[in-house]
Design an enzyme around this catalytic site. Sequence first.
Site, PDB file in Angstrom:
ATOM      1  N   GLU A 165      -7.253   0.184  -8.863  1.00 20.92           N
ATOM      2  CA  GLU A 165      -7.652   0.579  -7.514  1.00 20.92           C
ATOM      3  C   GLU A 165      -7.076   1.965  -7.260  1.00 20.92           C
ATOM      4  O   GLU A 165      -5.932   2.249  -7.629  1.00 20.92           O
ATOM      5  CB  GLU A 165      -7.122  -0.412  -6.475  1.00 20.92           C
ATOM      6  CG  GLU A 165      -7.388  -0.022  -5.032  1.00 20.92           C
ATOM      7  CD  GLU A 165      -6.820  -1.033  -4.036  1.00 20.92           C
ATOM      8  OE1 GLU A 165      -6.820  -2.247  -4.361  1.00 20.92           O
ATOM      9  OE2 GLU A 165      -6.343  -0.618  -2.962  1.00 20.92           O
ATOM     10  N   GLU A 200      -4.766   5.931   2.955  1.00 18.66           N
ATOM     11  CA  GLU A 200      -4.477   4.742   3.749  1.00 18.66           C
ATOM     12  C   GLU A 200      -3.521   5.135   4.865  1.00 18.66           C
ATOM     13  O   GLU A 200      -2.622   5.962   4.668  1.00 18.66           O
ATOM     14  CB  GLU A 200      -3.838   3.637   2.904  1.00 18.66           C
ATOM     15  CG  GLU A 200      -4.804   2.870   2.031  1.00 18.66           C
ATOM     16  CD  GLU A 200      -4.117   1.699   1.346  1.00 18.66           C
ATOM     17  OE1 GLU A 200      -4.383   0.551   1.737  1.00 18.66           O
ATOM     18  OE2 GLU A 200      -3.323   1.949   0.423  1.00 18.66           O
TER      19      GLU A 200
END
Length: 307
Positions: free
Chosen positions: A183, A188
Amino acid sequence: MQSRPEVQRDIAAPNPGLKMIDVMKKFTWAIGPAMLLLLACSKKADVGDDLPPYQPPVQQVKTYSFDAAPAWSDEFNTDGAPDANKWTYDVGGTGWGNHELEYYTNTTNNANISGGILTITARKESMGGMNYTSSRLVSKTPADLLYGRIEIRAKLPAGRGTWPAIWMLPNDYAYGNWPNSGEIDIMEHVGFDPANVHFSIHDQVNFAGNSKTSTLKIPTYQTDFHTYRADWTPDSIKGYYDDQLVFTYNNPNTGWQMWPFDKSFHILLNLAIGGDWGGSQGVDDTIFPCAMQVDYVRYYKMVTTVK
């Protein structure tokens, strides 16, 4: 009786031809080994004279760059729903492995384009057993999106309980379920820790609390658009915020367990509510509706140069 002595004389008489042969044999035995050695050395010298000088093998050096024009992009210039040729949706309220609290829809109530901007809106409303709705877009980028530059210009929401993300997942999970197949989190942000924006990667060794992460403080994350970028090559994954290098993960060349990033990936845009990280300090219900806005998404192919 008189012929016998003649025969004896013939046998005993010296033969010049035989004597010469005998001398030649002795000479050959004497000089034979030396002659053979001389011939062998002479042959070696002849062969060596014909060979070019030794040249060590040339080590090829590869360098990587990126095309000037994107191979795939969305500038969000058409009002309404996101382009169905470029995006699909993850739909549902399963918690998505993080105990998230929203139900993801595929409607313009939660993902809408207006004035050249994609807006992903989280709302305080019940659906599918969840108390919030939002959207999670999945790119229909080229199936061969393996390495390249991925660049997104976005403005992030504020408020405790928000968890916006711009990230990448593998197409085929060739090395197994998460986190084995990798990933890449280009951006974020969690609302309870305002302005600290994170770039991370996950693999079989680096995941959850052991993930590789870098953080940059961006005070205007919610008021201004900022550029979030990943430069992905066979050698490394590098993260840039507004062209500032914030993250580097080099390929350790130890196998897929720490480098599953040799397969095709796709891009995701979502705004989660709550969850194990985003909701670790609860959710402020006074912030809704709240939104992540995206100006563009661009993918540039990698170019390899061999020297």
